[in-house]
Design a protein around this motif. Sequence first.
Motif, PDB file in Angstrom:
ATOM      1  N   VAL A 127       0.874  -1.184   0.000  1.00 38.64           N
ATOM      2  CA  VAL A 127       0.000   0.000   0.000  1.00 38.64           C
ATOM      3  C   VAL A 127       0.902   1.223   0.000  1.00 38.64           C
ATOM      4  O   VAL A 127       1.672   1.437   0.946  1.00 38.64           O
ATOM      5  CB  VAL A 127      -0.933   0.028   1.220  1.00 38.64           C
ATOM      6  CG1 VAL A 127      -1.824   1.275   1.177  1.00 38.64           C
ATOM      7  CG2 VAL A 127      -1.786  -1.230   1.296  1.00 38.64           C
ATOM      8  N   THR A 169      -8.818   1.593  -1.144  1.00 38.48           N
ATOM      9  CA  THR A 169      -7.420   1.964  -1.427  1.00 38.48           C
ATOM     10  C   THR A 169      -6.778   0.892  -2.314  1.00 38.48           C
ATOM     11  O   THR A 169      -6.908  -0.308  -2.025  1.00 38.48           O
ATOM     12  CB  THR A 169      -6.617   2.095  -0.124  1.00 38.48           C
ATOM     13  OG1 THR A 169      -7.218   3.093   0.711  1.00 38.48           O
ATOM     14  CG2 THR A 169      -5.171   2.456  -0.406  1.00 38.48           C
ATOM     15  N   PRO A 170      -6.076   1.265  -3.367  1.00 35.71           N
ATOM     16  CA  PRO A 170      -5.429   0.279  -4.232  1.00 35.71           C
ATOM     17  C   PRO A 170      -4.400  -0.562  -3.471  1.00 35.71           C
ATOM     18  O   PRO A 170      -3.606  -0.037  -2.689  1.00 35.71           O
ATOM     19  CB  PRO A 170      -4.746   1.127  -5.306  1.00 35.71           C
ATOM     20  CG  PRO A 170      -5.542   2.394  -5.340  1.00 35.71           C
ATOM     21  CD  PRO A 170      -5.943   2.641  -3.914  1.00 35.71           C
ATOM     22  N   VAL A 171      -4.454  -1.862  -3.701  1.00 32.37           N
ATOM     23  CA  VAL A 171      -3.489  -2.806  -3.121  1.00 32.37           C
ATOM     24  C   VAL A 171      -2.613  -3.311  -4.263  1.00 32.37           C
ATOM     25  O   VAL A 171      -3.122  -3.704  -5.314  1.00 32.37           O
ATOM     26  CB  VAL A 171      -4.209  -3.971  -2.414  1.00 32.37           C
ATOM     27  CG1 VAL A 171      -3.207  -5.021  -1.945  1.00 32.37           C
ATOM     28  CG2 VAL A 171      -5.035  -3.438  -1.241  1.00 32.37           C
ATOM     29  N   ARG A 172      -1.286  -3.338  -4.039  1.00 33.16           N
ATOM     30  CA  ARG A 172      -0.337  -3.649  -5.110  1.00 33.16           C
ATOM     31  C   ARG A 172       0.440  -4.930  -4.817  1.00 33.16           C
ATOM     32  O   ARG A 172       0.677  -5.279  -3.656  1.00 33.16           O
ATOM     33  CB  ARG A 172       0.669  -2.503  -5.260  1.00 33.16           C
ATOM     34  CG  ARG A 172       0.014  -1.138  -5.307  1.00 33.16           C
ATOM     35  CD  ARG A 172       1.038  -0.034  -5.480  1.00 33.16           C
ATOM     36  NE  ARG A 172       2.024   0.030  -4.393  1.00 33.16           N
ATOM     37  CZ  ARG A 172       3.054   0.877  -4.373  1.00 33.16           C
ATOM     38  NH1 ARG A 172       3.226   1.732  -5.387  1.00 33.16           N
ATOM     39  NH2 ARG A 172       3.890   0.885  -3.362  1.00 33.16           N
ATOM     40  N   SER A 173       0.831  -5.596  -5.893  1.00 36.60           N
ATOM     41  CA  SER A 173       1.760  -6.709  -5.750  1.00 36.60           C
ATOM     42  C   SER A 173       3.098  -6.130  -5.307  1.00 36.60           C
ATOM     43  O   SER A 173       3.560  -5.127  -5.861  1.00 36.60           O
ATOM     44  CB  SER A 173       1.930  -7.445  -7.082  1.00 36.60           C
ATOM     45  OG  SER A 173       2.986  -8.386  -6.995  1.00 36.60           O
ATOM     46  N   TYR A 200      -2.554 -11.346   0.350  1.00 39.46           N
ATOM     47  CA  TYR A 200      -3.208 -10.061   0.538  1.00 39.46           C
ATOM     48  C   TYR A 200      -4.667 -10.362   0.897  1.00 39.46           C
ATOM     49  O   TYR A 200      -5.433 -10.873   0.073  1.00 39.46           O
ATOM     50  CB  TYR A 200      -3.134  -9.226  -0.742  1.00 39.46           C
ATOM     51  CG  TYR A 200      -1.729  -9.182  -1.346  1.00 39.46           C
ATOM     52  CD1 TYR A 200      -0.917  -8.075  -1.190  1.00 39.46           C
ATOM     53  CD2 TYR A 200      -1.232 -10.278  -2.056  1.00 39.46           C
ATOM     54  CE1 TYR A 200       0.366  -8.049  -1.731  1.00 39.46           C
ATOM     55  CE2 TYR A 200       0.047 -10.261  -2.596  1.00 39.46           C
ATOM     56  CZ  TYR A 200       0.843  -9.151  -2.430  1.00 39.46           C
ATOM     57  OH  TYR A 200       2.113  -9.142  -2.956  1.00 39.46           O
ATOM     58  N   ALA A 260       4.267  -3.268  -8.060  1.00 41.43           N
ATOM     59  CA  ALA A 260       3.347  -2.132  -7.956  1.00 41.43           C
ATOM     60  C   ALA A 260       2.099  -2.299  -8.813  1.00 41.43           C
ATOM     61  O   ALA A 260       1.273  -1.381  -8.882  1.00 41.43           O
ATOM     62  CB  ALA A 260       4.041  -0.817  -8.287  1.00 41.43           C
ATOM     63  N   GLN A 261       1.893  -3.454  -9.448  1.00 37.69           N
ATOM     64  CA  GLN A 261       0.669  -3.661 -10.224  1.00 37.69           C
ATOM     65  C   GLN A 261      -0.510  -3.835  -9.276  1.00 37.69           C
ATOM     66  O   GLN A 261      -0.438  -4.595  -8.299  1.00 37.69           O
ATOM     67  CB  GLN A 261       0.807  -4.899 -11.109  1.00 37.69           C
ATOM     68  CG  GLN A 261      -0.449  -5.184 -11.938  1.00 37.69           C
ATOM     69  CD  GLN A 261      -0.266  -6.365 -12.872  1.00 37.69           C
ATOM     70  OE1 GLN A 261       0.861  -6.682 -13.276  1.00 37.69           O
ATOM     71  NE2 GLN A 261      -1.363  -7.012 -13.226  1.00 37.69           N
ATOM     72  N   GLN A 262      -1.601  -3.141  -9.578  1.00 42.31           N
ATOM     73  CA  GLN A 262      -2.780  -3.238  -8.714  1.00 42.31           C
ATOM     74  C   GLN A 262      -3.414  -4.616  -8.845  1.00 42.31           C
ATOM     75  O   GLN A 262      -3.667  -5.093  -9.947  1.00 42.31           O
ATOM     76  CB  GLN A 262      -3.798  -2.165  -9.070  1.00 42.31           C
ATOM     77  CG  GLN A 262      -5.030  -2.176  -8.157  1.00 42.31           C
ATOM     78  CD  GLN A 262      -5.971  -1.012  -8.439  1.00 42.31           C
ATOM     79  OE1 GLN A 262      -5.508   0.092  -8.749  1.00 42.31           O
ATOM     80  NE2 GLN A 262      -7.272  -1.255  -8.329  1.00 42.31           N
ATOM     81  N   LEU A 292      -8.564  -4.001  -4.200  1.00 42.23           N
ATOM     82  CA  LEU A 292      -8.815  -2.833  -3.359  1.00 42.23           C
ATOM     83  C   LEU A 292      -8.961  -3.271  -1.907  1.00 42.23           C
ATOM     84  O   LEU A 292      -9.527  -4.337  -1.620  1.00 42.23           O
ATOM     85  CB  LEU A 292     -10.094  -2.113  -3.799  1.00 42.23           C
ATOM     86  CG  LEU A 292     -10.101  -1.572  -5.232  1.00 42.23           C
ATOM     87  CD1 LEU A 292     -11.484  -0.983  -5.548  1.00 42.23           C
ATOM     88  CD2 LEU A 292      -9.004  -0.533  -5.438  1.00 42.23           C
TER      89      LEU A 292
END
Length: 264
Positions: free
Chosen positions: A136, A168-172, A203, A220-222, A225
């Motif tokens: 995040v 909120t976007p969650v990223r690899s 996640y 950082a790839q989404q 959420l």
Amino acid sequence: MALTRAAGKSGKHRRPSRRTTRSGVQAAGVATLATGGVVATLAGPALAADRDTGSAEDTGLHRAVVLTDTIEQRIGDQAEAQRSAAEEAAEQARAEAEAKRRAAEARRIADAREKEKERAAREAERKRLNTFVSPVAGSYVSTSYLASGSAWSSGSHTGVDFHAAAGTPVRSVGTGTVVEAGWDGSYGNSVVIKMNDGTYTQYGHLSSIAVSAGQQVTPAQQIGLAGNTGNSFGAHLHFEARTTAEYGSHIDPVAYLRSHGVSL
């Protein structure tokens, strides 16, 4: 009584033979030409000159000199032409050699640049594959690893919670392959990724999922959420680091991220 001999009959008063004179001139002309290096017979010209001008000797020698000069001039011209041709051939050979050298140098430079591009591309790919980020962006750990309490079935927290409002976007956190994407009991909507280094990340409590099993992901790839699904008491992201895809193989997620260059 004295005897009288007819005029012109005495051998003493006979005119010299023209044949003898011409023969002498012919012999002299041949000798002169032989001495000057020219092989020619001057009998014809000498006789003609003798008949026309009465000066066979001058005419024959003059023609011999002119002929000699002409041959020498021709030989000189041929030699000069040969020297010029040789110089032109040498100059052309030098030009061709220089062109080949420049072409070879250009190829060497082009090859070096191509190798440098390939090296840079490999380095960029290596960095990309080994780059890790926080799941995040701009967040912080709100619940630590192995925190104890009755809220967890195992008696302790198997991951960490990142502060995140719903949506909120969650990223690899890195490069890998999604091995699980869907509902996972107390984890709610969950994604499990096998990372490029062979480890696994999870996640949980997502409000929505943006990837599917088998999909390749990059740093950082989404992937979804943040939310409040499963065994959760408010919107946040539950993050785990594991040695396998199975529950119970968890390791310290903060130490894991820091070991991959993530500042928390």
